[in-house]
Motif scaffolding. Structure first.
Motif: not given
Lengths: 199, 199
Positions: B1-25
């Motif tokens: 998945m490319s979001l065209f914004s590296p920072l946004l991509e990093q934020l999405v990646h960081a949010l996945r450390c929360l339990p029960g949060v997958g790529p879509k959430s």
């Protein structure tokens, strides 16, 4: 709910600003981070802070980006002859999966006069400017197939008439892998009307 | 998945450390914060940062707190004559709902030799010290009704024998509002064995 730690209570409260996170999930997230993911929590804090400060809307397509003009708009390998208008940044992700490699314009909503959302709120002035700049050969109106989405698409069709650029809408039909029995009548009628000769 | 914004991509990646949060959430959360909850996102970043740095385990009960000894342990209105041993901080929240107002000891897990979790990993030395300090009249072993939870409770019973403090376990039985038809046989057998004369 008293957690006996004001800071922990504030963290649980803060986590509830995430969509779909209620009091129980927020509590579970807070305990998980504290018990097993301190580094992940720090990384998330850092990323959130940076993203909230630095990410804004691209001046051209209104997509989220930390640059003035986003990477997608400036990428020379994208097809500048076709522009896809979508309601949300998530729709950009969905369209990318189709193999579409043109440009986008993100409305961040749809026309909804009852909520005070008119053409300027969804950036249609910017869309006009964008069209003048890139003068694409086709505009794909990929707004949602809802009353508001259709109305927004119709409005854009009228708006872009002076440019004499053909506008298209996504096809309606039976979803791949779906069962005809469970497809609603309206969709099925569209699928029937758009049937194709195969032999 | 490319979001065209590296920072946004990093934020999405960081949010996945929360339990029960997958790529879509994670993507949905990021877009929601950027579009509608910038202040909430900043507040969350701030709270996360503070919590990750300042919240540690209470020196007495091992519960999460930003103080050396947590508010619960120092609260003079809590009953110091009864100590409840639980597996997780979430269990403290659950026990509070029962109206229990004694002290707690949080194990942050249970004995599990196969995973290398022995008595010292769950702080049983601290529990001994805590018992010497407060010498309660009863210890409620509210570990989970699982094989590991039962084994942990049994181990604590042996450990606390020299102190001659009575240990108790939570009662098993039919849950309130449940239907007897759907209660498993083991639980029902406990409920039958523990039946009470009502008239």
């Amino acid at each position: 709910m008293s957690l006996f730690s004001p800071l922990l209570e504030q963290l649980v409260h803060a986590l509830r600003c995430l969509p779909g996170v209620g009091p129980k999930s927020a509590q579970r997230m807070a305990f998980h981070l504290l018990a097993r993911e301190r580094d992940g929590g720090r990384y998330l804090a850092n990323m959130l802070q940076q993203a909230m400060e630095l990410i804004h809307r691209c001046k051209q397509c209104q997509g989220f980006s930390e640059k003035k003009i986003c990477d997608l708009c400036t990428n020379p390998r994208r097809d500048h002859a076709i522009l896809c208008v979508v309601e949300s940044p998530a729709d950009v992700m969905a369209m990318e999966q189709t193999g579409y490699r043109g440009l986008y314009f993100v409305l961040h909503g749809h026309l909804s006069p009852i909520d005070g959302i008119g053409p300027s709120e969804i950036g249609l002035e910017k869309l006009k400017k964008f069209l003048q700049e890139i003068s694409p050969k086709e505009i794909v109106l990929a707004t949602n197939p809802t009353v508001e989405g259709d109305a927004t698409a119709q409005y854009i069709v009228q708006l872009t008439k002076p440019f004499q650029i053909p506008c298209s809408r996504l096809a309606h039909g039976v979803p791949i892998g779906g069962e005809i029995e469970f497809v609603d009548g309206n969709t099925l009628a569209h699928a029937f009307a758009g049937r194709e000769i195969v032999s």
